[in-house]
Design an enzyme around this catalytic site. Structure first.
Site, short mmCIF file in Angstrom:
data_model
loop_
_atom_site.label_atom_id
_atom_site.label_comp_id
_atom_site.label_asym_id
_atom_site.label_seq_id
_atom_site.Cartn_x
_atom_site.Cartn_y
_atom_site.Cartn_z
N GLU A 123 0.71 -1.22 0.08
CA GLU A 123 0.02 0.12 -0.15
C GLU A 123 0.82 1.05 -0.08
O GLU A 123 1.93 1.41 0.41
CB GLU A 123 -1.05 0.16 1.17
N CYS A 136 3.58 8.56 1.05
CA CYS A 136 4.17 7.69 1.91
C CYS A 136 4.19 6.34 1.23
O CYS A 136 3.49 5.69 0.80
CB CYS A 136 3.08 7.37 3.15
N CYS A 143 6.04 -6.80 7.52
CA CYS A 143 6.96 -5.90 8.45
C CYS A 143 7.26 -7.19 9.37
O CYS A 143 6.70 -8.04 9.88
CB CYS A 143 6.45 -4.85 9.10
N CYS A 147 5.42 -4.09 16.13
CA CYS A 147 4.89 -2.83 17.25
C CYS A 147 3.33 -3.19 17.10
O CYS A 147 2.58 -3.35 16.57
CB CYS A 147 5.19 -1.75 16.34
N CYS A 150 0.52 -0.92 15.72
CA CYS A 150 0.94 -0.91 14.19
C CYS A 150 -0.01 -1.84 13.42
O CYS A 150 0.37 -3.24 13.72
CB CYS A 150 2.11 -0.76 13.86
N CYS A 382 -1.45 6.89 9.74
CA CYS A 382 -0.18 6.24 10.34
C CYS A 382 -0.57 5.14 11.00
O CYS A 382 -1.33 5.09 11.78
CB CYS A 382 0.25 7.31 11.06
#
Length: 414
Positions: A123, A136, A143, A147, A150, A382
């Protein structure tokens, strides 16, 4: 032999079917050296290579060419040879979602890399303002950092993106926004109105940890920064890291962009939970790397990102501890209201709490802007990016296919 029932057959895992591999590679996203090698493979004389690379660079990265036929400074014969061997294809845009605030999110599918690879999906988000347009960009598919606040962290790492795939995100954005010479933005699109380009800034804050894909990120940013092409200056590029300490100095020396640190906590015990990488590189070690970041100064401050989590890290004591931690580092603190996603365990801090936190930081002499949430209605804010299309419930998928998105957004598919 017993024949399996229809129900059992439906439950059985299906065998992957081979998908068609791209017949010809795309020149889009290639570095100058890669373009040179591609031309050399066509037996272009060595004495012509530099000139031909310059011509291709101009048409691909300055003009946004999608077809070799428009490259009028290149002879017809060479154009034909290029078209036989290569393409100017971009990643496929699977969906485009447009938020009520003008933010755009693209789900892109990269070309397959093997007969059983349907193409990795990532994305990419465009955030427009009156005087700038920030893209962005993702650096990995998924990933590894996990986290806890997230959404991207809930998706396992699939692979690193190549430098060409990183650059191609910028190319797709400029295609979709009409951000090339003699082109116009889509009707009704929110783009900068100052007469300049629509994509002016890059933030490496999408999917993945950029410093775990250093070589490809560096090569991609060299292409993006080239003044004869895409021309986005290094001061307009911000690399965000969760704190891969050994690579921070290299980023400053070799990429030379602005640095952002995903801090989010002032104590190691809490940051160990929010950003598990902290167990390997604790706060004191991370901040020492920031103090020695190449070129750091009041003119090149480090941004510390701090997501505001209700009752977790948002007390006045946390704010004062943050000020003490950052003493001596030219810095600004971005306070980020937590952007919820399905299944998250956190809530966003109350607005009054965020303002009180911001005031304490500001009174200590640090800029402490509160980042305006953008694209929340399309999970483009975010910490919300995740490329697994199955994350959408059946009703949401039907809405997307119908062109109607949740909370009044508009969705367009390729």
């Amino acid at each position: 032999m017993q024949v399996p029932s229809q129900e059992a057959a439906l439950r059985a895992p299906s065998q992957p079917r081979p998908v068609a591999m791209p017949v010809k590679p795309s020149l889009v996203g290639m570095t100058r050296q890669e373009l040179r090698d591609s031309l050399a493979a066509l037996d272009i004389p060595a004495r012509e290579l530099r000139m031909r690379v310059g011509q291709l660079w101009h048409w691909i990265y300055l003009r946004g060419a999608r077809d070799f036929d428009v490259m009028t400074t290149i002879g017809k014969g060479l154009r034909a040879r290029l078209a036989e061997a290569y393409t100017l294809a971009r990643p496929e845009v699977v969906t485009e979602q447009v938020s009520r605030d003008g933010t755009r999110k693209w789900l892109m599918r990269m070309p397959s890399t093997s007969p059983f690879d349907k193409g990795a999906e990532i994305e990419c988000v465009y955030i427009p303002e009156v005087d700038r347009g920030t893209l962005c960009v993702s650096s990995q598919v998924g990933c590894t950092l996990n986290c806890s606040f997230c959404h991207t962290g809930t998706q396992k790492l699939v692979r690193n993106l190549t430098s060409a795939e990183i650059v191609a995100q910028v190319m797709v954005a400029r295609d979709r926004l009409g951000d090339w010479p003699d082109e116009n933005p889509p009707e009704g699109a929110f783009v900068p109105s100052d007469g300049g380009r629509f994509v002016t800034n890059i933030v490496l804050m999408g999917m993945g940890e950029p410093l775990y894909n250093f070589d490809h990120v560096k090569a991609a940013m060299d292409v993006v920064c080239d003044n004869e092409g895409l021309g986005i200056g290094r001061r307009r590029i911000t690399l965000s890291t969760s704190g891969v300490v050994p690579m921070i100095a290299r980023a400053g020396e070799e990429i030379g962009c602005m640095l952002a640190i995903s801090l989010h906590a002032v104590r190691d015990d809490l940051r160990d939970v929010l950003v598990p990488l902290n167990k390997k590189y604790p706060i004191a070690t991370l901040l020492e790397a920031c103090r020695t970041y190449p070129g750091v100064s009041n003119a090149k401050r480090i941004t510390f990102e701090y997501v505001m989590l209700k009752g977790v890290n948002d007390s006045e004591a946390d704010a004062r501890a943050l000020v003490r931690l950052l003493k001596g580092i030219p810095a600004k603190i971005n306070l980020i209201p937590f952007n919820p996603w399905p299944g998250s365990q956190y809530e966003c801090s109350d607005w009054e709490t965020i303002e009180r936190f911001s005031q304490i930081v500001f009174d200590a002499g640090y800029a402490s802007p509160v980042r305006t949430p953008r694209g929340r209605d399309i999970l483009a804010a975010c910490g919300q990016l995740k490329s697994e299309t199955e994350k959408l419930r059946a009703r949401a998928r039907l809405m997307l296919e119908s062109g109607i998105g949740a909370e009044g957004m508009f969705s367009a598919a390729e």
